[in-house]
Design a protein around this motif. Sequence first.
Motif, PDB file in Angstrom:
ATOM      1  N   LYS A   1       0.835  -1.207   0.000  1.00 38.15           N
ATOM      2  CA  LYS A   1       0.000   0.000   0.000  1.00 38.15           C
ATOM      3  C   LYS A   1       0.868   1.254   0.000  1.00 38.15           C
ATOM      4  N   GLU A   2       1.927   1.218   0.795  1.00 35.17           N
ATOM      5  CA  GLU A   2       2.819   2.373   0.903  1.00 35.17           C
ATOM      6  C   GLU A   2       3.433   2.729  -0.445  1.00 35.17           C
ATOM      7  N   PHE A   3       3.708   1.719  -1.250  1.00 38.62           N
ATOM      8  CA  PHE A   3       4.340   1.952  -2.547  1.00 38.62           C
ATOM      9  C   PHE A   3       3.348   1.814  -3.705  1.00 38.62           C
ATOM     10  N   ASP A   4       2.053   1.979  -3.374  1.00 35.70           N
ATOM     11  CA  ASP A   4       0.994   2.040  -4.386  1.00 35.70           C
ATOM     12  C   ASP A   4       0.988   0.806  -5.284  1.00 35.70           C
ATOM     13  N   SER A   5       1.190  -0.361  -4.683  1.00 38.41           N
ATOM     14  CA  SER A   5       1.188  -1.604  -5.458  1.00 38.41           C
ATOM     15  C   SER A   5       0.098  -2.566  -4.996  1.00 38.41           C
ATOM     16  N   GLU A   6      -0.781  -2.097  -4.105  1.00 38.73           N
ATOM     17  CA  GLU A   6      -1.802  -2.995  -3.570  1.00 38.73           C
ATOM     18  C   GLU A   6      -2.876  -3.336  -4.601  1.00 38.73           C
ATOM     19  N   HIS A   7      -2.926  -2.569  -5.712  1.00 33.47           N
ATOM     20  CA  HIS A   7      -3.937  -2.822  -6.740  1.00 33.47           C
ATOM     21  C   HIS A   7      -3.543  -3.970  -7.670  1.00 33.47           C
ATOM     22  N   LYS A   8      -2.294  -4.404  -7.594  1.00 33.62           N
ATOM     23  CA  LYS A   8      -1.837  -5.462  -8.490  1.00 33.62           C
ATOM     24  C   LYS A   8      -2.511  -6.796  -8.149  1.00 33.62           C
ATOM     25  N   LYS A   9      -2.648  -7.632  -9.163  1.00 37.42           N
ATOM     26  CA  LYS A   9      -3.222  -8.952  -8.936  1.00 37.42           C
ATOM     27  C   LYS A   9      -2.291  -9.752  -8.024  1.00 37.42           C
ATOM     28  N   GLU A  10      -2.869 -10.333  -6.985  1.00 36.32           N
ATOM     29  CA  GLU A  10      -2.061 -11.021  -5.984  1.00 36.32           C
ATOM     30  C   GLU A  10      -2.698 -12.356  -5.610  1.00 36.32           C
ATOM     31  N   ILE A  11      -1.853 -13.347  -5.432  1.00 35.25           N
ATOM     32  CA  ILE A  11      -2.290 -14.624  -4.869  1.00 35.25           C
ATOM     33  C   ILE A  11      -1.521 -14.823  -3.567  1.00 35.25           C
ATOM     34  N   LYS A  12      -2.250 -14.938  -2.477  1.00 37.38           N
ATOM     35  CA  LYS A  12      -1.599 -15.251  -1.208  1.00 37.38           C
ATOM     36  C   LYS A  12      -1.379 -16.766  -1.153  1.00 37.38           C
ATOM     37  N   VAL A  13      -0.114 -17.150  -1.022  1.00 34.11           N
ATOM     38  CA  VAL A  13       0.261 -18.563  -1.039  1.00 34.11           C
ATOM     39  C   VAL A  13       0.769 -18.942   0.348  1.00 34.11           C
TER      40      VAL A  13
END
Length: 204
Positions: free
Chosen positions: A88-100
């Motif tokens: 969030k701090e580096f404005d990357s929370e919008h990227k598609k993410e898979i929590k593994v």
Amino acid sequence: NLLTKSDVFAEDKLFATLDSTTRNINFAGEKILISDTVGFIRKLPAHLVASFKSTLNEVRESDIILHIIDLSHPYYEDHLRVVDDTLKEFDSEHKKEIKVFNKVDSVEDKSIIEYVRNKFPGSVVISAQKGINISALIKAIEKIIKDEFVEEELTLGIEQTKLASQIHDLAEVTSVKYNHDTVVFKFRANKENAEKIKKLISKA
């Protein structure tokens, strides 16, 4: 290592690896790059700042984030929050993410498995070492690739070299055909970058 069939050094120890490593592989019929980065922690030691900056650059350039969490660690949720807060701090929370959630084979309290599946929809619980549930991880990655990437074709004037360069930066150009005074590009990109390319063309 499991996805790329590599043997890069790995150890269950903090900062066992300090450099990002990138491998080019064929995945679900696509040529993709997989980068393994340095982990995120609070209060990073000064001598590791450079390695961490490299990690952030890899994250900014990525299309999909595989967020690997050690489910066997008693403070795994704290570790998870550190990464989420940093994204969030580096404005990357919008990227598609898979929590593994990895190391499921080392989890003694099996109720934790159902807990994380309910709390984090779309997450995958695996054991990389034992090869448990790897097919589910592969399917999750394949689904994002299928849903989020598009193939487009566009025609530029032969003189629009700057725009052509920007397309190469934002997408995988799969073919280029030169005509008398035009160039026909076929490219593949995630939907976000495809929209950026369309906006660039509309302003040209």
